[in-house]
Scaffold this active site. Structure first.
Site, short mmCIF file in Angstrom:
data_model
loop_
_atom_site.label_atom_id
_atom_site.label_comp_id
_atom_site.label_asym_id
_atom_site.label_seq_id
_atom_site.Cartn_x
_atom_site.Cartn_y
_atom_site.Cartn_z
N ASP A 38 -11.69 29.04 50.42
CA ASP A 38 -10.87 29.30 49.24
C ASP A 38 -11.23 30.69 48.72
O ASP A 38 -12.29 31.23 49.04
CB ASP A 38 -11.13 28.26 48.14
CG ASP A 38 -9.99 28.16 47.14
OD1 ASP A 38 -9.21 27.19 47.22
OD2 ASP A 38 -9.85 29.05 46.29
N ASP A 65 -9.37 34.84 51.69
CA ASP A 65 -8.01 35.16 51.25
C ASP A 65 -7.11 34.96 52.47
O ASP A 65 -7.18 35.72 53.43
CB ASP A 65 -7.94 36.60 50.74
CG ASP A 65 -6.55 36.99 50.24
OD1 ASP A 65 -5.57 36.28 50.53
OD2 ASP A 65 -6.44 38.03 49.56
N ASN A 92 -3.46 24.54 53.71
CA ASN A 92 -3.17 23.95 52.41
C ASN A 92 -3.05 24.98 51.29
O ASN A 92 -2.37 24.73 50.29
CB ASN A 92 -4.27 22.93 52.08
CG ASN A 92 -4.21 22.46 50.64
OD1 ASN A 92 -3.35 21.67 50.27
ND2 ASN A 92 -5.14 22.95 49.83
N TYR A 158 8.86 31.05 45.50
CA TYR A 158 8.12 29.89 45.99
C TYR A 158 8.97 29.10 46.98
O TYR A 158 8.50 28.72 48.06
CB TYR A 158 7.72 29.00 44.81
CG TYR A 158 6.87 27.82 45.19
CD1 TYR A 158 5.49 27.97 45.40
CD2 TYR A 158 7.42 26.55 45.35
CE1 TYR A 158 4.70 26.88 45.75
CE2 TYR A 158 6.64 25.46 45.71
CZ TYR A 158 5.28 25.63 45.90
OH TYR A 158 4.51 24.55 46.26
N LYS A 162 8.31 28.31 51.02
CA LYS A 162 8.19 26.94 51.53
C LYS A 162 9.31 26.59 52.52
O LYS A 162 9.09 25.83 53.46
CB LYS A 162 8.14 25.95 50.37
CG LYS A 162 6.90 26.11 49.49
CD LYS A 162 5.61 25.97 50.29
CE LYS A 162 4.38 26.00 49.43
NZ LYS A 162 3.13 25.80 50.20
N THR A 195 -2.00 18.91 40.61
CA THR A 195 -2.96 19.93 41.05
C THR A 195 -2.95 21.08 40.06
O THR A 195 -2.23 21.06 39.07
CB THR A 195 -2.58 20.47 42.45
OG1 THR A 195 -1.41 21.28 42.34
CG2 THR A 195 -2.34 19.34 43.43
N THR A 203 5.00 27.46 33.19
CA THR A 203 5.18 26.26 33.99
C THR A 203 4.48 25.04 33.40
O THR A 203 4.41 23.99 34.03
CB THR A 203 4.65 26.49 35.42
OG1 THR A 203 3.29 26.96 35.36
CG2 THR A 203 5.50 27.51 36.15
#
Length: 280
Positions: A38, A65, A92, A158, A162, A195, A203
């Site tokens: 991470d 990264d 992930n 985003y 995806k 999460t 948001t």
């Protein structure tokens, strides 16, 4: 599923929080060796300590990264030198993006979203394919989103990332079946999972309303479906509803449904007719 993960070497990106942390802990419980990465070193250490409760030792970690190819190469080398290979890679790691409409977004943020969410998956996949091919029973798990099925307001970058993960991974499934069919390829489309991906003030309402499925519940389902070799995994709040809506509704009907559901979550200033994004 009880023995599928035993003694498997699993690399997990984005392991400092959310689903990444759940993958780390739940896989450790199933007897896997986990290598955790991470960009957030402090929270990555917290995850490592949670894993150590189940196997008695701290797992290998790396500050990473995913947008940097050199760091992917270093990770693959670390995995090879330490464990002599890798059995499962879980791509992930991801970020939420600009969280504004197209006309309010900036190219720097869009590029960063694509670099992490899409090119991070691409670079990880390409770097680790030799290790996965060398393993007699391996799996690649790429995380898309239910926003990989539909375009939603305030998430154009985003969604683009995806959708790209989805197309890339579906193509890879067909390709690998011709040369290394023993590599399982899985495409995960989480719904509203609780999460930390939605961190901005803009948001907060979306997070409160939609991000409700516990991450452990989501990950338990994914691990079950991977063990069953199900290539497409759709789960979480609104996930199946979104998937089937994308398949069954016309685009105009889908747009109306999404617009109605998201209208109350929009920031009024972003939708002003005289917004600077409409001016030269």
């Amino acid at each position: 599923m009880s023995h599928f993960y035993t003694n498997k070497t699993v690399v997990i990106t984005g392991a400092a929080s959310g689903m990444g942390r759940s993958y780390a802990v739940l896989l450790a419980q199933r007897g896997a060796r986990v290598l955790l990465t991470d960009i957030d070193e402090d929270e990555l250490c917290v995850t490592a300590e949670l894993v150590a409760k189940y196997n008695g030792t701290l797992p290998l970690t790396m500050v990473h990264d995913v947008s940097k190819i050199s760091q992917w190469q270093a990770l693959a080398k670390l995995c090879k030198n330490t464990y002599d290979g890798c059995d499962i890679l879980i791509n992930n790691a991801g970020i939420e993006g600009a969280a504004v409409p197209v006309w309010a977004s900036d190219m720097k943020t869009i590029k960063r979203t694509m670099d992490v969410n899409f090119y991070g998956v691409v670079q990880g996949t390409k770097t680790f394919l030799p290790l996965l091919a060398a393993s007699p029973a391996s799996a690649l798990i790429n995380v898309s989103s239910i926003f990989g099925f539909i375009g939603t307001p305030n998430a154009s970058d985003y969604c683009a990332s995806k959708f790209a993960v989805r197309g890339y991974t579906e193509a890879l499934m067909v390709e690998l079946a011709q040369v290394h069919p023993h590599i399982q390829v899985h495409l995960v489309h989480p719904g509203g999972v609780a999460t930390d991906i939605a961190r901005s003030e803009r948001t907060a309402k979306f997070k409160e309303k939609f991000l409700t499925t516990p991450s452990d519940e989501m990950v338990n389902y994914v691990l079950q479906e991977v063990a069953a070799n199900n290539p497409r995994i759709v789960y979480g709040n609104h996930a199946r509803k979104t998937y089937w809506s994308s398949k069954l509704l016309s685009l105009s009907a889908l747009q109306k449904m999404i617009g109605k559901g998201m209208k109350k979550l929009a920031h009024p200033d972003d939708y002003a007719k005289d917004h600077k994004g409409f001016k030269l």
